[in-house]
Scaffold this motif. Structure first.
Motif, PDB file in Angstrom:
ATOM      1  N   ALA A 149     -16.758  91.829  -3.432  1.00 48.53           N
ATOM      2  CA  ALA A 149     -17.009  92.536  -4.986  1.00 48.53           C
ATOM      3  C   ALA A 149     -15.069  92.799  -5.522  1.00 48.53           C
ATOM      4  O   ALA A 149     -15.227  92.629  -6.752  1.00 48.53           O
ATOM      5  N   GLU A 150     -14.563  92.626  -4.356  1.00 54.12           N
ATOM      6  CA  GLU A 150     -13.300  92.781  -4.426  1.00 54.12           C
ATOM      7  C   GLU A 150     -12.514  91.018  -5.277  1.00 54.12           C
ATOM      8  O   GLU A 150     -11.733  91.099  -5.779  1.00 54.12           O
ATOM      9  N   ASN A 151     -13.313  90.097  -5.474  1.00 47.05           N
ATOM     10  CA  ASN A 151     -13.462  88.742  -5.439  1.00 47.05           C
ATOM     11  C   ASN A 151     -13.107  88.506  -6.588  1.00 47.05           C
ATOM     12  O   ASN A 151     -14.952  89.751  -7.578  1.00 47.05           O
ATOM     13  N   PRO A 152     -13.269  89.074  -8.621  1.00 50.03           N
ATOM     14  CA  PRO A 152     -13.153  89.482  -9.718  1.00 50.03           C
ATOM     15  C   PRO A 152     -14.199  87.818  -9.969  1.00 50.03           C
ATOM     16  O   PRO A 152     -14.895  88.133 -11.180  1.00 50.03           O
ATOM     17  N   ASN A 153     -14.663  86.361  -9.196  1.00 48.72           N
ATOM     18  CA  ASN A 153     -14.772  85.555  -9.119  1.00 48.72           C
ATOM     19  C   ASN A 153     -16.834  86.248  -8.858  1.00 48.72           C
ATOM     20  O   ASN A 153     -17.624  85.308  -9.431  1.00 48.72           O
ATOM     21  N   HIS A 154     -16.406  87.142  -7.810  1.00 49.87           N
ATOM     22  CA  HIS A 154     -17.876  87.233  -7.187  1.00 49.87           C
ATOM     23  C   HIS A 154     -18.357  86.989  -6.159  1.00 49.87           C
ATOM     24  O   HIS A 154     -19.908  86.746  -6.984  1.00 49.87           O
TER      25      HIS A 154
END
Length: 168
Positions: A149-154
């Protein structure tokens, strides 16, 4: 009676010439900029291809180093032959794709544990199916998956276990 022309209404050809020259210069600038953009886009694509190749080579070296480092830790394992390692790495490379990156590799005598990251869940499942089709593996099972979740690309991080066949 003669028509009366006011200064602001009269079509003066001398007043139009700078506008036309400016329009022509602008069109030329657009064409030159588009040509430069296409050249830079081609170079960018070439560089991306080169970077992808370097990433795969680095991943291959990292997997080899990780596998070599894990062998002394597990003293109960038989030392696998060079052919078995070569089969393992060629099978992993054949199953790899642009959408999946391997993060860790833990080989055992009969079983191998892999952790990776995929751009989405269908890509992870596709990787599991491609591994299952490789002759070096059987019984490939997805043991864990989670969306980062913390990565914008999920992306999806996953772990799997596969039975490691002997290449005899």
């Amino acid at each position: 009676m003669q028509r009366l022309w006011l200064d602001y209404q009269r079509p003066d050809p001398e007043r139009r010439r700078p506008g036309r020259l400016l329009l022509g210069a602008g069109a030329l600038a657009v064409v030159l900029t588009a040509g430069d953009y296409l050249a830079v886009a081609g170079e960018r694509d070439d560089l991306r291809t080169e970077v992808d190749g370097l990433r795969r080579a680095a991943e291959h070296r990292r997997l080899a180093t990780a596998a070599a480092a894990s062998a002394p830790r597990e003293a109960t394992l038989m030392a696998p032959s060079a052919a078995r390692w070569e089969t393992l790495f060629s099978s992993l490379e054949a199953a790899s794709g642009d959408a999946v990156t391997l993060l860790s590799l833990h080989p055992g005598e009969k079983e191998i544990q892999l952790a990776g990251e995929a751009k989405d869940f269908p890509s992870a499942m596709d990787y599991v199916q491609r591994l299952e089709r490789q002759p070096a593996f059987s019984g490939v099972r997805l043991t864990q998956s989670e969306v980062v979740a913390e990565n914008p690309n999920h992306p999806v991080r996953f772990a799997l276990v596969a039975d490691w066949r002997n290449p005899r």
